[in-house]
Design a protein around this motif. Structure first.
Motif, PDB file in Angstrom:
ATOM      1  N   ALA A 111     -11.035   6.214  -7.050  1.00 46.58           N
ATOM      2  CA  ALA A 111     -12.585   6.510  -6.736  1.00 46.58           C
ATOM      3  C   ALA A 111     -12.438   4.592  -6.214  1.00 46.58           C
ATOM      4  O   ALA A 111     -13.367   4.055  -4.924  1.00 46.58           O
ATOM      5  N   ALA A 112     -12.119   3.465  -7.294  1.00 41.67           N
ATOM      6  CA  ALA A 112     -11.942   2.191  -6.531  1.00 41.67           C
ATOM      7  C   ALA A 112     -11.222   2.190  -6.462  1.00 41.67           C
ATOM      8  O   ALA A 112     -11.849   1.551  -4.952  1.00 41.67           O
ATOM      9  N   THR A 113     -10.170   2.300  -5.353  1.00 44.92           N
ATOM     10  CA  THR A 113      -9.041   2.592  -5.033  1.00 44.92           C
ATOM     11  C   THR A 113      -9.821   2.479  -3.252  1.00 44.92           C
ATOM     12  O   THR A 113      -9.204   2.338  -2.412  1.00 44.92           O
ATOM     13  N   LYS A 114     -10.521   3.771  -3.286  1.00 49.86           N
ATOM     14  CA  LYS A 114     -10.922   4.319  -2.273  1.00 49.86           C
ATOM     15  C   LYS A 114     -11.306   3.189  -1.179  1.00 49.86           C
ATOM     16  O   LYS A 114     -12.187   2.938  -0.038  1.00 49.86           O
ATOM     17  N   HIS A 115     -12.321   3.103  -2.440  1.00 45.30           N
ATOM     18  CA  HIS A 115     -13.814   1.829  -2.039  1.00 45.30           C
ATOM     19  C   HIS A 115     -13.505   0.735  -1.179  1.00 45.30           C
ATOM     20  O   HIS A 115     -13.367   0.098  -0.501  1.00 45.30           O
ATOM     21  N   TYR A 116     -11.855   0.306  -1.972  1.00 42.26           N
ATOM     22  CA  TYR A 116     -11.208  -0.990  -1.191  1.00 42.26           C
ATOM     23  C   TYR A 116     -11.109  -0.821  -0.101  1.00 42.26           C
ATOM     24  O   TYR A 116     -10.672  -1.841   0.610  1.00 42.26           O
ATOM     25  N   ILE A 117      -9.944   0.195  -0.386  1.00 44.04           N
ATOM     26  CA  ILE A 117      -9.688   1.023   1.372  1.00 44.04           C
ATOM     27  C   ILE A 117     -10.527   0.044   2.392  1.00 44.04           C
ATOM     28  O   ILE A 117     -10.344  -0.264   3.562  1.00 44.04           O
ATOM     29  N   VAL A 118     -11.802   0.799   2.380  1.00 45.89           N
ATOM     30  CA  VAL A 118     -12.635   1.104   3.492  1.00 45.89           C
ATOM     31  C   VAL A 118     -13.702  -0.052   2.961  1.00 45.89           C
ATOM     32  O   VAL A 118     -13.581  -0.920   4.280  1.00 45.89           O
TER      33      VAL A 118
END
Length: 116
Positions: free
Chosen positions: A81-88
């Motif tokens: 979930a944190a990675t998805k946030h970072y990607i966006v």
């Protein structure tokens, strides 16, 4: 409160040890301790064009499971979930890999590529 400060310092020590290990393996640092409301990413590294999300885990001993075993599915979900946030947030458009650096006691560093 003192125990919390000590555990934070221990965590920082092993994250630094993991970072030095990965740099020796020719990965380069992108970011450390990326935090958002969904979780935290210990290290973000670059490995030949692949963004590597690294979870660093340390356990004094394996009485309650090894460092590697402590990366539960719930922990993995928070990292993802944190990675998805970072990607966006950073507009990332490149391959991504999830690795774990596990250290149990005084044992050697265990590096698991594509851990999940």
């Amino acid at each position: 409160m003192c125990a919390k400060v000590t555990s934070v310092k221990v965590g920082e020590h092993y994250e630094q040890q993991a970072l030095q290990f990965l740099v020796k393996k020719k990965l380069s640092l992108v970011a450390k301790n990326y935090r958002c409301k969904w979780g935290e990413i210990d290290l973000l590294m670059l490995d030949k064009g692949v963004l590597v999300v690294v979870e660093v885990r340390y356990r004094k001993n394996s009485r309650y499971g090894s460092a590697l075993e402590s990366v539960t599915t719930a922990k993995q979900a928070k990292i993802i979930a944190a990675t998805k946030h970072y990607i966006v947030a950073k507009k990332i458009d490149q391959p991504i890999r999830f690795d774990v650096i596990a250290i149990t006691g005084s044992a050697e560093i265990e590096w698991v590529k594509n851990a999940f």
